[in-house]
Structure formats: C-alpha cells, structure tokens
Motif scaffolding. Structure first.
Motif, PDB file in Angstrom:
ATOM      1  N   PRO A   1       0.822  -1.227   0.000  1.00  0.00           N
ATOM      2  CA  PRO A   1       0.000   0.000   0.000  1.00  0.00           C
ATOM      3  C   PRO A   1       0.854   1.275   0.000  1.00  0.00           C
ATOM      4  O   PRO A   1       0.842   2.061   0.958  1.00  0.00           O
ATOM      5  CB  PRO A   1      -0.813  -0.140   1.293  1.00  0.00           C
ATOM      6  N   TRP A   2       1.580   1.527  -1.069  1.00  0.00           N
ATOM      7  CA  TRP A   2       2.515   2.652  -1.136  1.00  0.00           C
ATOM      8  C   TRP A   2       1.825   4.000  -0.937  1.00  0.00           C
ATOM      9  O   TRP A   2       2.382   4.907  -0.332  1.00  0.00           O
ATOM     10  CB  TRP A   2       3.256   2.650  -2.473  1.00  0.00           C
ATOM     11  N   ARG A   3       0.608   4.163  -1.424  1.00  0.00           N
ATOM     12  CA  ARG A   3      -0.089   5.460  -1.323  1.00  0.00           C
ATOM     13  C   ARG A   3      -0.493   5.792   0.112  1.00  0.00           C
ATOM     14  O   ARG A   3      -0.795   6.936   0.413  1.00  0.00           O
ATOM     15  CB  ARG A   3      -1.294   5.481  -2.240  1.00  0.00           C
ATOM     16  N   GLN A   4      -0.499   4.815   0.988  1.00  0.00           N
ATOM     17  CA  GLN A   4      -0.862   5.052   2.381  1.00  0.00           C
ATOM     18  C   GLN A   4       0.328   5.520   3.226  1.00  0.00           C
ATOM     19  O   GLN A   4       0.161   5.929   4.364  1.00  0.00           O
ATOM     20  CB  GLN A   4      -1.439   3.770   2.990  1.00  0.00           C
TER      21      GLN A   4
END
Length: 59
Positions: free
Chosen positions: A37-40
C-alpha cells in the motif's frame, strides 16, 4: 550485491535501517512490492537537485 536474504537478515538482526535495490530480474520480489500500500505511506521529505547532467527527485 547486497539484495541477498542472508545480508538483509543480518542487517535487521543488528537493528539497522537500510534500502535494498530491486532489479528487474527479481520478478517475484518486484511483484510483491507492487502490491504493497505505497499510497498510504506519508511523504516526509522531497528534494530536487542536479548532478551528472541530470535532474534528481528524491522522495
């Protein structure tokens, strides 16, 4: 050279922080990384610079 399981385990056991370079020939690892979950993850810093005739952006 340093993206080896034994080396990573040794660094973790010592309580250190590190970055691993993941090359295209490590298909299974790259696939696992794509699904994280890179965007988190909050962006804490961003630098823009120039060196060796190219622009560098580090986040």
């Amino acid at each position: 050279m340093h993206t080896q399981r034994a080396h990573a385990e040794q660094v973790i056991a010592a309580g250190c922080h590190y970055l691993l370079v993941v090359k295209r020939n490590q298909k299974k690892l790259r696939k696992q990384l794509r699904h994280l979950p890179w965007r988190q993850i909050p962006l804490l810093a961003r630098t823009i610079g120039a060196g060796h005739s190219r622009r560098e952006v580090r986040v």
